[in-house]
Design an enzyme around this catalytic site. Structure first.
Site, mmCIF file in Angstrom:
data_model
loop_
_atom_site.group_PDB
_atom_site.id
_atom_site.type_symbol
_atom_site.label_atom_id
_atom_site.label_comp_id
_atom_site.label_asym_id
_atom_site.label_seq_id
_atom_site.Cartn_x
_atom_site.Cartn_y
_atom_site.Cartn_z
ATOM 1 N N ASP A 62 -2.054 -31.442 -37.251
ATOM 2 C CA ASP A 62 -3.106 -30.625 -37.890
ATOM 3 C C ASP A 62 -3.998 -31.673 -38.572
ATOM 4 O O ASP A 62 -3.506 -32.515 -38.867
ATOM 5 C CB ASP A 62 -2.554 -29.712 -38.570
ATOM 6 C CG ASP A 62 -3.498 -28.751 -39.542
ATOM 7 O OD1 ASP A 62 -4.302 -28.249 -39.075
ATOM 8 O OD2 ASP A 62 -3.477 -28.769 -40.819
ATOM 9 N N ASP A 89 0.117 -27.374 -42.188
ATOM 10 C CA ASP A 89 0.228 -26.894 -43.621
ATOM 11 C C ASP A 89 0.176 -25.462 -43.756
ATOM 12 O O ASP A 89 0.473 -24.960 -45.040
ATOM 13 C CB ASP A 89 -0.800 -27.868 -44.576
ATOM 14 C CG ASP A 89 -2.008 -27.335 -44.215
ATOM 15 O OD1 ASP A 89 -2.738 -26.802 -45.286
ATOM 16 O OD2 ASP A 89 -2.298 -27.340 -43.211
#
Length: 250
Positions: free
Chosen positions: A14, A199
């Site tokens: 990410d 996250d």
């Protein structure tokens, strides 16, 4: 020192809150360890909620010529600029999502295949546009919860977030996990050979589906609960630690 790859062949990263620090930069430490991984033969795949144009500079900074996953899996690229698959969000649903944003008078945005629109600049022709993703942002949590409760009753949507204060919507079935599965099919890898790092809620499915699912130290609690391991925060080079501890061996 020469490094070798271990049991994992693909590292899915990410961007915001993960590879990037809170200034939206790749730290020198993270960049160095990503390059170590690439030299060792690990496929490093950017896997982000961002659209391709805003994700591309980071892939270029790292010299990556590998698959990319953008708009939460709405687009899969065999390599930068080479589109493999695109999954659109129904335009009539976008009209309903837009109407809900107007009702609550909060910040919103939408990605089409051509552009990004938002509260300050919305398209005059929603139906003719090819939509990839729609999102809401507000720090007024009761409003966010009310919108979430409403859209969860609608069909055909994949709902996630990339921060505690937003909601991100793709077409049903679109996620970083399904996109990663397709990348593995393209490359001849197994999902057990994937490390996925993230996250936010848009990372959970990929973290659960991968051989090793890693939550950042700054991740939302639900993401940490879904992960196999937790690394350091985005400002403490958490990605570099993942590569050192789980991806490479000396």
């Amino acid at each position: 020192m020469a490094y070798e790859k271990g049991q994992y062949r693909l590292l899915a990263l990410d961007l915001d809150g993960t590879l990037l620090n809170d200034r939206s930069e790749i730290s020198d430490t993270n960049a160095e360890w990503v390059r170590h991984a690439v030299r060792a033969g690990v496929t490093v795949c950017v896997s982000t909620g961002r659209g391709f144009p805003s994700a591309l500079p980071y892939a270029e900074q790292l010299g990556l010529d590998t698959p990319m996953i953008t708009v939460n899996g709405g687009e899969i690229w065999t390599k930068p600029h080479s589109l493999h698959r695109r999954t659109l969000l129904d335009a009539e649903k976008v009209m309903k999502l837009h109407a809900l944003a107007e009702k609550y008078d909060i910040w919103f945005w939408g990605y089409t295949t051509e552009s990004i629109y938002n509260k300050e600049r919305w398209t005059g022709d929603t139906i003719s546009s090819k939509w990839l993703k729609f999102g809401y942002y507000t720090e007024d949590v009761p409003i966010l919860d009310a919108i979430l409760a409403e859209i969860r009753t609608w069909d055909g949507l994949e709902i996630s977030n990339s921060s505690p204060y937003n909601i991100e919507i793709n077409a049903a079935g679109v996620s970083k996990a399904t996109a990663l599965m397709e990348v593995c099919r393209m490359l001849g890898y197994d999902m057990s050979e994937v490390v996925a790092v993230g996250d936010s809620l848009n990372d959970i499915a990929a973290i659960r589906a991968s051989g090793l699912g890693v939550a950042m130290g700054n991740a939302q609690d639900e993401v940490k609960a879904a992960a196999d391991v937790i690394t350091d925060t985005e400002n403490e080079h958490g990605v570099a630690k993942v590569i050192q501890n789980y991806v490479l061996r000396t």
